[in-house]
Design a protein around this motif. Sequence first.
Motif, mmCIF file in Angstrom:
data_model
loop_
_atom_site.group_PDB
_atom_site.id
_atom_site.type_symbol
_atom_site.label_atom_id
_atom_site.label_comp_id
_atom_site.label_asym_id
_atom_site.label_seq_id
_atom_site.Cartn_x
_atom_site.Cartn_y
_atom_site.Cartn_z
ATOM 1 N N LEU A 7 -2.373 5.283 8.780
ATOM 2 C CA LEU A 7 -1.655 4.013 8.839
ATOM 3 C C LEU A 7 -0.591 3.924 7.757
ATOM 4 C CD1 LEU A 7 -1.291 1.128 9.933
ATOM 5 C CD2 LEU A 7 -3.132 0.405 8.415
ATOM 6 N N ILE A 8 -0.906 4.342 6.540
ATOM 7 C CA ILE A 8 -0.007 4.109 5.405
ATOM 8 C C ILE A 8 1.006 5.238 5.251
ATOM 9 C CG2 ILE A 8 0.057 3.751 2.906
ATOM 10 C CD1 ILE A 8 -2.838 2.587 3.285
ATOM 11 N N HIS A 9 0.596 6.487 5.483
ATOM 12 C CA HIS A 9 1.533 7.605 5.361
ATOM 13 C C HIS A 9 2.435 7.735 6.582
ATOM 14 C CE1 HIS A 9 0.169 10.013 1.745
ATOM 15 N NE2 HIS A 9 -0.770 9.086 1.822
ATOM 16 N N GLY A 10 1.876 7.508 7.765
ATOM 17 C CA GLY A 10 2.650 7.754 8.981
ATOM 18 C C GLY A 10 2.916 6.551 9.849
ATOM 19 N N GLY A 11 2.345 5.386 9.504
ATOM 20 C CA GLY A 11 2.551 4.202 10.327
ATOM 21 C C GLY A 11 1.835 4.263 11.664
ATOM 22 N N VAL A 12 0.827 5.145 11.797
ATOM 23 C CA VAL A 12 0.080 5.280 13.058
ATOM 24 C C VAL A 12 -1.069 4.282 13.046
ATOM 25 C CG1 VAL A 12 -1.132 6.865 14.575
ATOM 26 C CG2 VAL A 12 0.659 7.728 13.057
ATOM 27 N N GLU A 13 -1.096 3.392 14.013
ATOM 28 C CA GLU A 13 -2.049 2.290 14.013
ATOM 29 C C GLU A 13 -3.312 2.643 14.816
ATOM 30 O OE1 GLU A 13 -0.049 -1.135 15.448
ATOM 31 O OE2 GLU A 13 1.473 -1.110 13.864
ATOM 32 N N PRO A 14 -4.488 2.330 14.279
ATOM 33 C CA PRO A 14 -5.750 2.595 14.986
ATOM 34 C C PRO A 14 -6.153 1.424 15.868
ATOM 35 C CG PRO A 14 -6.224 1.885 12.766
ATOM 36 C CD PRO A 14 -4.729 1.860 12.899
ATOM 37 N N ARG A 32 4.234 13.320 10.432
ATOM 38 C CA ARG A 32 4.119 12.278 11.459
ATOM 39 C C ARG A 32 3.477 12.838 12.722
ATOM 40 N NH1 ARG A 32 9.144 10.829 9.288
ATOM 41 N NH2 ARG A 32 10.258 12.081 10.834
ATOM 42 N N GLU A 33 3.854 14.065 13.083
ATOM 43 C CA GLU A 33 3.255 14.686 14.269
ATOM 44 C C GLU A 33 1.753 14.884 14.078
ATOM 45 O OE1 GLU A 33 3.429 18.929 16.696
ATOM 46 O OE2 GLU A 33 4.915 18.474 15.154
ATOM 47 N N PHE A 34 1.368 15.402 12.911
ATOM 48 C CA PHE A 34 -0.053 15.644 12.653
ATOM 49 C C PHE A 34 -0.848 14.342 12.649
ATOM 50 C CE2 PHE A 34 -3.306 15.620 9.256
ATOM 51 C CZ PHE A 34 -4.271 16.380 9.899
ATOM 52 N N LEU A 35 -0.337 13.321 11.974
ATOM 53 C CA LEU A 35 -1.072 12.057 11.894
ATOM 54 C C LEU A 35 -1.189 11.394 13.259
ATOM 55 C CD1 LEU A 35 0.341 10.617 8.536
ATOM 56 C CD2 LEU A 35 -1.815 11.829 8.927
ATOM 57 N N MET A 86 0.820 -1.209 0.000
ATOM 58 C CA MET A 86 0.000 0.000 0.000
ATOM 59 C C MET A 86 0.853 1.259 0.000
ATOM 60 S SD MET A 86 -3.128 -1.057 2.572
ATOM 61 C CE MET A 86 -2.061 -1.658 3.892
ATOM 62 N N SER A 87 1.977 1.221 0.718
ATOM 63 C CA SER A 87 2.851 2.397 0.763
ATOM 64 C C SER A 87 3.459 2.698 -0.605
ATOM 65 C CB SER A 87 3.955 2.172 1.796
ATOM 66 O OG SER A 87 4.820 3.276 1.871
ATOM 67 N N ASN A 88 3.677 1.664 -1.407
ATOM 68 C CA ASN A 88 4.252 1.868 -2.742
ATOM 69 C C ASN A 88 3.303 2.602 -3.686
ATOM 70 O OD1 ASN A 88 6.624 0.598 -2.005
ATOM 71 N ND2 ASN A 88 5.966 -1.414 -2.728
ATOM 72 N N LYS A 89 2.028 2.673 -3.331
ATOM 73 C CA LYS A 89 1.082 3.418 -4.159
ATOM 74 C C LYS A 89 1.211 4.927 -3.974
ATOM 75 C CE LYS A 89 -2.477 -0.204 -3.947
ATOM 76 N NZ LYS A 89 -3.881 -0.515 -3.565
ATOM 77 N N GLY A 147 8.060 12.793 16.254
ATOM 78 C CA GLY A 147 6.682 13.143 15.954
ATOM 79 C C GLY A 147 5.738 11.965 16.056
ATOM 80 N N SER A 148 6.259 10.769 16.228
ATOM 81 C CA SER A 148 5.445 9.562 16.361
ATOM 82 C C SER A 148 5.685 8.955 17.733
ATOM 83 C CB SER A 148 5.809 8.549 15.267
ATOM 84 O OG SER A 148 5.113 7.339 15.452
#
Length: 687
Positions: A431-438, A383-386, A320-323, A620-621
């Motif tokens: 999740l895909i741009h910043g690696g932040v998991e829900p 990363r901080e915003f996400l 997904m990140s490669n998109k 930021g994460s």
Amino acid sequence: MFSERFEMFRNEQPLHGPARPRRTRRRNVTCTFKVTLLRTGIDRLSSLRDAIASQRLVVQREQSETQFAEILRSTFPQLQGREFELCRVDAQRQVSRLSLESKTPAAIIASGQLGRSALYVQEKSTYALAQVNSSPAPAVASFSSPAVASFSAPAVASFSAPAPAVASSPAPAPAVASFSAPAPAVASSPAPAPAVASFSAPAPAVASSPAPAPAVASSPAPAPAVASSPAPAPAVASSPAPAPAVASSPAPAPAVASFSSPAVASFSAPAVASSAAPAPAVASSPEVSVAFSLLSPDTDIYISDEDEYDVDLKSLLNTMSNKVDFTAAPISNQINVTRCNILDSGIRAFRRQRFNPEAKLDVVFRDADGIGEGAADEGGPTREFLTLLMREIHSCEIFDGEDWKKTLACNSKALYNGMYKIVGRMIAVCLIHGGVEPNFFSERLFCQVCNLQPPVPDLQEIADYDFRAKMTKIQLAQNVNEAQCAIMEASDQLSMLGSLWHIQTLEDRDNLVESATKFFIENRLRDSLEQFKEGLECLGLLHLMQKHPQLFKEVFMYEEKPLLAEDISALFKAELSPVGSNRRVVESRTICFWRDWLIEVEEGTAYPLTLDKILGFVSGSTAIPRLGFPVEPKLEFLHPQENEAPKIFPEANTCSIVLRLPIHPSYELFRENMESGILQSPTFGVM
């Protein structure tokens, strides 16, 4: 006059418009294969360690068996000179052979036997042929049941009509099976005989007369004797089609194998005929498996794009990140953020018609006066915003329930405004741009999103306290009269749910409670769930979640995995001065302070400072992304400079993920200033 003119005009017009060429759907003539070479001896696919190499191939749909096999062998040199058969993997990961008339791409697609499995090619093992006396006997394989006979008595009977030689004798001999190229017929009489097909290099024909014959025919001359000998000869493996009989000849005969399952014939004095020259044997080799799945995006046949057992979570996130194009951010992807309204700032950006989740984000933090904080977004502000956005999503109006077991809330205004879809897109982008998991989904919500069977409804899942109390009272009623009274108290809510009915037994009471609970928890949220899933389709997240739910379960459902001091310590690489310098000595001492301080923070002695806050200050994460950071985090040191006051607090660059440690002579000063600097910093990385 007008009617006459109109009639003349109509008569001059053609009855039909110009002929248009009929549009025909172009048939795709190629298939794309994802090929994976597996280790030897694989009969059950257990992990990714079974794979050696992977490659995608594009082949013609109408290729022959020989062409298809040569492409596989040229792609993987390990398969050169080896025979193999086509297989699949079932839900228990067991390898099973496919039943195909021909091993071509078209036949594989048309068979439909793969289902969700990949296609495997597993090598057959073969064995060298034994010799008969000093001259080995020829071994011939055909497309039929195993049948090549030998006798202890040396005589082949003559017949007026062709007859297949089929017999067995007590001593066993090894079977030979292969996957070779076409071999011509073996004959000894003027009648024609069918050729023995194969899947490798062609084998020469063995003949004693101008035309081959399928059986041992009678002739005026005495038939060649079949000599017995102490040396065993190999049996010939065959496949399930009728087999021609094999006649003998004084000329040397090659060993020919078919592509089917091996069979074992038994012999006592095995020899078809004595030969002046030894027959070539098919060499044995270790088993090698090849797995590949077919992707045919332009055809009507759906073919799985990857084996569900050959993937892990990291590879799916990478897909997904490669998109995403992280090289440049369009103006429509600029997100102007105020820290007091993180969610509203994100909603404004995600509502734009030209907002593109497949492009880089450009986050600009604005202060109270609307002026940017001055940081160019090279990854840190994003990363901080996400990270902050995911916190806001966690507590937003579309979710309800326990803190780490959220379900969808019933909010008609949010449904009307499309809020469920926007939040779904936000989760995918975080999740895909910043690696932040829900990781706050309840088991029910996760199952609903992944189209799995949700758990049995429970009264404790009802978020409305008043309604939950009334339903609990109905459930705990000791008799029908008491239950009816409790139902009347909840009649307003039950009538809105369509669950208000007259009960006659306690079983009716249980059915009413179950029906009302299920409708309250699931059915009334059906439209909200569909809109939420529509948002999760962003960047292909929903498709992969539904295809690999077990892999994504740890991403969306809470599982306590606290950061450890050793995780952060191993994450950063120190930029040290040359060995032997005075600065190197000071830096080594500061690194010891840094690691000791991390251990204290992990133990909780620096509360309210935590390890995730330290990581957030630097990057930021607040968690280490599963795909890692885009750059390697570094440690630098704030050495005193001439004509400058010494820097006593830590500094950080969240874009390049650099933490600059202050230089202090004692551990107490280092600890005090590190804690004070990070806790009092207004934003990530700013002091």
